[in-house]
Design a protein around this motif. Sequence first.
Motif, short mmCIF file in Angstrom:
data_model
loop_
_atom_site.label_atom_id
_atom_site.label_comp_id
_atom_site.label_asym_id
_atom_site.label_seq_id
_atom_site.Cartn_x
_atom_site.Cartn_y
_atom_site.Cartn_z
N GLY A 194 -4.25 -0.98 -7.87
CA GLY A 194 -3.57 0.32 -7.85
C GLY A 194 -2.23 0.27 -7.15
O GLY A 194 -1.25 0.88 -7.60
N LEU A 195 -2.15 -0.47 -6.05
CA LEU A 195 -0.88 -0.61 -5.35
C LEU A 195 0.15 -1.32 -6.22
O LEU A 195 1.33 -0.94 -6.23
N ASP A 196 -0.29 -2.34 -6.95
CA ASP A 196 0.63 -3.06 -7.83
C ASP A 196 1.21 -2.13 -8.90
O ASP A 196 2.39 -2.23 -9.26
N VAL A 197 0.38 -1.23 -9.39
CA VAL A 197 0.86 -0.28 -10.41
C VAL A 197 1.90 0.67 -9.81
O VAL A 197 2.94 0.94 -10.41
N VAL A 198 1.62 1.17 -8.61
CA VAL A 198 2.56 2.09 -7.97
C VAL A 198 3.87 1.39 -7.63
O VAL A 198 4.96 1.92 -7.84
N SER B 238 5.31 4.12 0.77
CA SER B 238 4.07 3.78 1.47
C SER B 238 3.28 2.70 0.75
O SER B 238 2.54 1.95 1.39
N ALA B 239 3.43 2.59 -0.58
CA ALA B 239 2.70 1.56 -1.31
C ALA B 239 3.15 0.16 -0.90
O ALA B 239 2.34 -0.76 -0.76
N VAL B 240 4.46 0.01 -0.68
CA VAL B 240 4.98 -1.30 -0.25
C VAL B 240 4.44 -1.66 1.14
O VAL B 240 4.00 -2.80 1.38
N ILE B 241 4.44 -0.69 2.04
CA ILE B 241 3.93 -0.95 3.39
C ILE B 241 2.43 -1.20 3.37
O ILE B 241 1.91 -2.04 4.12
N ALA B 242 1.70 -0.48 2.51
CA ALA B 242 0.25 -0.68 2.41
C ALA B 242 -0.08 -2.09 1.96
O ALA B 242 -0.98 -2.74 2.51
N ALA C 256 12.38 -1.30 8.76
CA ALA C 256 13.83 -1.20 8.92
C ALA C 256 14.54 -1.38 7.58
O ALA C 256 15.51 -0.69 7.26
N LEU C 257 14.04 -2.31 6.77
CA LEU C 257 14.61 -2.50 5.44
C LEU C 257 14.33 -1.29 4.55
O LEU C 257 15.19 -0.88 3.75
N GLN C 258 13.15 -0.70 4.68
CA GLN C 258 12.82 0.48 3.90
C GLN C 258 13.67 1.69 4.30
O GLN C 258 13.88 2.59 3.48
N ALA D 242 5.81 6.56 5.54
CA ALA D 242 5.41 5.28 4.96
C ALA D 242 4.66 4.43 5.98
O ALA D 242 3.69 3.73 5.63
N ALA D 243 5.09 4.47 7.24
CA ALA D 243 4.44 3.67 8.28
C ALA D 243 3.01 4.14 8.53
O ALA D 243 2.07 3.33 8.57
#
Length: 284
Positions: free
Chosen positions: A119-123, A155-159, A206-208, A94-95
């Motif tokens: 696209g990120l919002d959808v994922v 990875s979408a959250v981190i992106a 760390a939360l992820q 993810a990082a």
Amino acid sequence: MTAAIEVPTAAPSRRRRRPTLMIGIVFTAIVVVMAAISLFWLPYSLTDISGGRLSAPSAEHLLGTDRLGRDLLSQLMVGARIALTVGAGAVLIAAVLGTALGLASAFARPWLDDAFSAGLDVVIAFPVLLLAMLVVAVQGPSLGSAILAIGLAMSAVIARLTRILARRVLQEQYVTAARTSGTHTSGIVWHHILPNIAPTLAVSLALQFGVAVLAEASLSYLGLGAPPPNASWGRMLQEAQGTVLTAPVGAIAPGIAVIVLVLGVNFLADGLRDFTDPTRRRSR
């Protein structure tokens, strides 16, 4: 008069943060030590069924045995190793992927950035577990598939976080000055963007990690995690649900282990935020 007012507010804040960080360190260290010991020593082999079915805790089996006669403490120790491996591997994926995608979006043209953000919002709208289940269903259940699936889902959250932070830094005057002086994009990324967004990203990762541990336990519970004879906390919970009334330790032990690790990394993230947030540092 002002000093007399500020001192009492700083002390409680300091007292409030220290226990949180220490609890996080202790909880996480318990699991890490247990996983490290499992690399060199286990009370019993995971395939040893000589302990008798559903034996109560005793000197020979500190946590008892499961319905097949396998030692629960040995399974719990191996489960700690698997949980940490999946958590670390998923966070690493993810990082790397999330940061790269977020930086690319931050430097992209407005129309491309808007499309990427949509696209990120959808994922992100899909739960991590659901996305992980889809990937594992295609790849097949294994430890590697679980790590890849959870890492891709997170990875979408981190992106998105990287994109927001990077665009904020790009609006600073020192970045404008760097561009004016002819600094290349790679130089701006390495010398200006990454150093400024790294603390916030570290807290989020760390939360992820805790999210990854819960996702791995859920996948294992559904039979989509590491296959036997590997032991995982989720599989232990699944196997113990039918005997929870007659042998409750089989369900209680892995449940407590999951809680301890998730709480530990979340407390560590909270302590890390205290040290990386300038406003919190000034109040210490």
